[in-house]
Design a protein around this motif. Structure first.
Motif, mmCIF file in Angstrom:
data_model
loop_
_atom_site.group_PDB
_atom_site.id
_atom_site.type_symbol
_atom_site.label_atom_id
_atom_site.label_comp_id
_atom_site.label_asym_id
_atom_site.label_seq_id
_atom_site.Cartn_x
_atom_site.Cartn_y
_atom_site.Cartn_z
ATOM 1 N N MET A 1 0.831 -1.199 0.000
ATOM 2 C CA MET A 1 0.000 0.000 0.000
ATOM 3 C C MET A 1 0.871 1.257 0.000
ATOM 4 S SD MET A 1 -2.971 -1.250 2.661
ATOM 5 C CE MET A 1 -4.010 0.195 2.448
ATOM 6 N N ALA A 2 1.931 1.255 0.808
ATOM 7 C CA ALA A 2 2.826 2.417 0.859
ATOM 8 C C ALA A 2 3.516 2.634 -0.479
ATOM 9 C CB ALA A 2 3.856 2.225 1.970
ATOM 10 N N LYS A 3 3.995 1.562 -1.088
ATOM 11 C CA LYS A 3 4.639 1.679 -2.398
ATOM 12 C C LYS A 3 3.666 2.264 -3.428
ATOM 13 C CE LYS A 3 8.061 -2.078 -2.247
ATOM 14 N NZ LYS A 3 8.455 -3.364 -2.871
ATOM 15 N N TYR A 4 2.419 1.833 -3.381
ATOM 16 C CA TYR A 4 1.448 2.315 -4.355
ATOM 17 C C TYR A 4 1.187 3.807 -4.181
ATOM 18 C CZ TYR A 4 -2.710 2.623 -7.230
ATOM 19 O OH TYR A 4 -3.619 2.982 -8.192
ATOM 20 N N VAL A 5 1.119 4.263 -2.940
ATOM 21 C CA VAL A 5 0.893 5.688 -2.682
ATOM 22 C C VAL A 5 2.017 6.523 -3.290
ATOM 23 C CG1 VAL A 5 0.861 7.441 -0.877
ATOM 24 C CG2 VAL A 5 -0.493 5.365 -0.609
ATOM 25 N N PHE A 6 3.261 6.126 -3.052
ATOM 26 C CA PHE A 6 4.383 6.918 -3.550
ATOM 27 C C PHE A 6 4.600 6.739 -5.037
ATOM 28 C CE2 PHE A 6 5.496 6.441 0.984
ATOM 29 C CZ PHE A 6 5.500 7.779 1.299
ATOM 30 N N ARG A 7 4.081 5.670 -5.583
ATOM 31 C CA ARG A 7 4.213 5.439 -7.013
ATOM 32 C C ARG A 7 3.292 6.360 -7.806
ATOM 33 N NH1 ARG A 7 2.195 0.193 -10.282
ATOM 34 N NH2 ARG A 7 3.560 0.325 -12.061
ATOM 35 N N ASN A 8 2.226 6.841 -7.191
ATOM 36 C CA ASN A 8 1.211 7.591 -7.916
ATOM 37 C C ASN A 8 1.139 9.069 -7.567
ATOM 38 O OD1 ASN A 8 -0.724 5.692 -9.612
ATOM 39 N ND2 ASN A 8 0.021 4.553 -7.842
ATOM 40 N N ASN A 9 1.891 9.500 -6.543
ATOM 41 C CA ASN A 9 1.920 10.935 -6.267
ATOM 42 C C ASN A 9 3.217 11.288 -5.568
ATOM 43 O OD1 ASN A 9 1.585 10.525 -3.403
ATOM 44 N ND2 ASN A 9 -0.583 10.185 -3.767
ATOM 45 N N GLY B 1 3.845 11.581 -2.566
ATOM 46 C CA GLY B 1 4.058 10.921 -1.299
ATOM 47 C C GLY B 1 3.684 11.723 -0.070
ATOM 48 N N ASN B 2 3.030 12.876 -0.247
ATOM 49 C CA ASN B 2 2.630 13.648 0.914
ATOM 50 C C ASN B 2 1.293 13.195 1.472
ATOM 51 O OD1 ASN B 2 4.874 15.299 1.040
ATOM 52 N ND2 ASN B 2 4.072 16.672 -0.524
ATOM 53 N N GLY B 3 0.593 12.338 0.721
ATOM 54 C CA GLY B 3 -0.639 11.769 1.234
ATOM 55 C C GLY B 3 -1.793 12.748 1.226
ATOM 56 N N SER B 4 -2.924 12.267 1.690
ATOM 57 C CA SER B 4 -4.151 13.050 1.628
ATOM 58 C C SER B 4 -4.158 14.212 2.613
ATOM 59 C CB SER B 4 -5.352 12.141 1.912
ATOM 60 O OG SER B 4 -5.218 11.532 3.177
ATOM 61 N N LYS B 5 -3.194 14.238 3.542
ATOM 62 C CA LYS B 5 -3.177 15.339 4.503
ATOM 63 C C LYS B 5 -2.614 16.613 3.901
ATOM 64 C CE LYS B 5 -2.090 14.487 8.731
ATOM 65 N NZ LYS B 5 -1.282 14.119 9.903
ATOM 66 N N ASN B 6 -1.979 16.518 2.763
ATOM 67 C CA ASN B 6 -1.446 17.702 2.099
ATOM 68 C C ASN B 6 -2.442 18.155 1.037
ATOM 69 O OD1 ASN B 6 -0.100 19.605 0.627
ATOM 70 N ND2 ASN B 6 1.790 18.433 0.412
ATOM 71 N N GLY B 7 -3.162 19.209 1.306
ATOM 72 C CA GLY B 7 -4.219 19.619 0.400
ATOM 73 C C GLY B 7 -3.733 20.201 -0.904
ATOM 74 N N ASN B 8 -2.412 20.395 -1.059
ATOM 75 C CA ASN B 8 -1.894 21.016 -2.265
ATOM 76 C C ASN B 8 -1.626 20.025 -3.395
ATOM 77 O OD1 ASN B 8 -1.831 23.536 -0.995
ATOM 78 N ND2 ASN B 8 0.141 23.077 -0.032
ATOM 79 N N ASN B 9 -1.749 18.747 -3.115
ATOM 80 C CA ASN B 9 -1.420 17.750 -4.128
ATOM 81 C C ASN B 9 -2.690 17.302 -4.849
ATOM 82 O OD1 ASN B 9 -0.374 15.750 -5.681
ATOM 83 N ND2 ASN B 9 -0.015 14.320 -4.020
ATOM 84 N N SER B 10 -2.755 17.539 -6.164
ATOM 85 C CA SER B 10 -3.954 17.193 -6.927
ATOM 86 C C SER B 10 -4.034 15.718 -7.245
ATOM 87 C CB SER B 10 -3.974 17.993 -8.242
ATOM 88 O OG SER B 10 -2.838 17.651 -9.034
ATOM 89 N N LYS B 11 -2.961 14.945 -6.937
ATOM 90 C CA LYS B 11 -2.952 13.522 -7.248
ATOM 91 C C LYS B 11 -2.885 12.674 -5.980
ATOM 92 C CE LYS B 11 -0.850 13.945 -11.824
ATOM 93 N NZ LYS B 11 0.258 13.497 -12.700
ATOM 94 N N ASN B 12 -3.564 13.115 -4.925
ATOM 95 C CA ASN B 12 -3.600 12.335 -3.700
ATOM 96 C C ASN B 12 -4.207 10.969 -3.974
ATOM 97 O OD1 ASN B 12 -2.511 14.322 -2.042
ATOM 98 N ND2 ASN B 12 -4.482 15.311 -1.786
ATOM 99 N N THR B 13 -3.696 9.972 -3.295
ATOM 100 C CA THR B 13 -4.147 8.604 -3.504
ATOM 101 C C THR B 13 -4.847 8.090 -2.255
ATOM 102 O OG1 THR B 13 -2.335 8.156 -5.027
ATOM 103 C CG2 THR B 13 -3.420 6.256 -4.057
ATOM 104 N N LEU B 14 -6.041 7.560 -2.427
ATOM 105 C CA LEU B 14 -6.780 6.924 -1.347
ATOM 106 C C LEU B 14 -6.769 5.422 -1.604
ATOM 107 C CD1 LEU B 14 -8.572 7.162 1.189
ATOM 108 C CD2 LEU B 14 -10.540 7.359 -0.360
ATOM 109 N N VAL B 15 -6.232 4.654 -0.661
ATOM 110 C CA VAL B 15 -6.106 3.209 -0.822
ATOM 111 C C VAL B 15 -6.922 2.524 0.267
ATOM 112 C CG1 VAL B 15 -4.525 1.262 -0.980
ATOM 113 C CG2 VAL B 15 -3.778 3.520 -1.732
ATOM 114 N N PHE B 16 -7.754 1.556 -0.134
ATOM 115 C CA PHE B 16 -8.533 0.770 0.806
ATOM 116 C C PHE B 16 -7.955 -0.631 0.887
ATOM 117 C CE2 PHE B 16 -11.538 4.024 -0.451
ATOM 118 C CZ PHE B 16 -12.249 4.289 0.713
ATOM 119 N N ASN B 17 -7.855 -1.148 2.098
ATOM 120 C CA ASN B 17 -7.522 -2.560 2.289
ATOM 121 C C ASN B 17 -8.734 -3.244 2.906
ATOM 122 O OD1 ASN B 17 -6.193 -4.524 4.772
ATOM 123 N ND2 ASN B 17 -5.788 -5.024 2.640
#
Length: 327
Positions: free
Chosen positions: A209-217, A219-235
């Motif tokens: 899951m962590a690799k997928y998040v950083f692979r697609n944006n 890596g600042n995650g959904s807490k950084n509102g400035n990133n237009s490519k935030n990734t939401l991953v469900f397990n």
């Protein structure tokens, strides 16, 4: 001028496991081309077909000059599609209904069908089955180091996890409660193999899951509102794997910081939801849900809630929820 003729040849080779196929592919890809007019490509395919809906847990992250995942990895993965999984599960439904299979057809099929309809990518997050069996029967030390590196990117944190008091509490109060001996040897030797298997599976899921998040944006995650490519991953997993925050959900923040130290992804970025939990599934010895572990005075510093949220399809009985009853 004679017209150039183009020839194409496809050779399919079957391997017993994905791991073996991946190793051969990695070796062949670094060989020199046969000549200037010959181009060779390699793709790993599942026996039931190939497409690009499911991403393998062995996917590597291409890094930029600073060593940070930049999301530009265009390498091919071994993949299968949601439709192929639906077909496989449907074809095997009669067999599963007549066996002790852990596959819950009624729960899995709607999820896969929804993913197919909405074109949601599915991430294959479990270790290879044969690797799981190796760890269960022979221990983590007997798993090929190169394979283990794909599953565990934070080796130091993975080892230290077993020594932290909070995780020792989780292991005793939750993880080992689900141990069922597979054979006479495990009856005699105890849950060591089960423990090794469980922490490898949990670490691999969190790592994938962590690799997928950083692979697609970035890596600042959904807490950084400035990133237009935030990734939401469900397990989506079984309750024993996520209750009391000690499974993959308790490892993601640590692994993210290993991959990208300056990320702002922390434990607050991970949300755990139990759906329709029963008292038994929360390891309660009464009719009430168990909402935390670590209530003894010596464990108060490591007290851990069962989940962030409890969701129910219908209104639960009031006597299941001690907080509401007493409130």
């Amino acid at each position: 001028q004679q017209k150039e003729k183009l020839y194409q040849c496809t050779i399919d080779i079957a391997f017993p496991t994905h791991t073996q196929a991946k190793q051969v592919k990695d070796i062949l890809q670094v060989d020199e081309e046969i000549g200037n007019t010959v181009v060779k490509t390699f793709t790993i395919k599942h026996r039931n077909g190939t497409d690009t809906d499911i991403i393998s847990p062995g996917t590597k992250i291409k890094s930029d000059d600073n060593g940070n995942g930049n999301g530009n990895d265009n390498s091919e993965d071994d993949t299968t599609t949601a439709q192929q999984l639906i077909n496989t599960l449907t074809n095997n439904s009669n067999a599963n209904n007549n066996s002790n299979s852990n596959i819950d057809m009624e729960q899995l099929l709607p999820i896969l069908q929804y993913a197919k309809t909405k074109k949601i990518k599915l991430i294959a997050s479990s270790p290879d089955y044969n690797d799981i069996q190796t760890v269960r029967t022979s221990g983590l030390q007997n798993l090929d180091p190169n394979i283990r590196t794909n599953y565990v990117v934070d080796a130091e944190g993975f080892i230290n996890w077993t020594q932290e008091p909070k995780n020792k509490l989780y292991t005793e109060k939750s993880l080992l409660k689900d141990f069922i001996p597979m054979n006479e040897k495990e009856i005699q030797n105890g849950p060591g193999g089960y423990f090794a298997e469980s922490i490898l599976v949990h670490e691999t899921i969190a790592t994938t899951m962590a690799k997928y998040v950083f692979r697609n944006n970035n890596g600042n995650g959904s807490k950084n509102g400035n990133n237009s490519k935030n990734t939401l991953v469900f397990n989506i997993g079984t309750k024993p794997n996520v209750r009391f925050m000690g499974g993959p959900n308790g490892r993601i923040a640590r692994i993210c910081k290993t991959i990208k130290p300056n990320t702002n992804i922390d434990e607050e970025a991970v949300t755990t939801i139990l759906i329709n939990p029963t008292a038994q599934e929360t390891l309660s010895q009464s009719k009430f849900l168990r909402l935390e572990i670590g209530t003894a005075p010596k464990n108060l510093a490591y007290q851990t809630k069962v989940a962030d949220y409890l969701w129910f399809s219908t209104m639960p009985k009031v006597n299941m929820l001690p907080r509401l009853m007493n409130g």
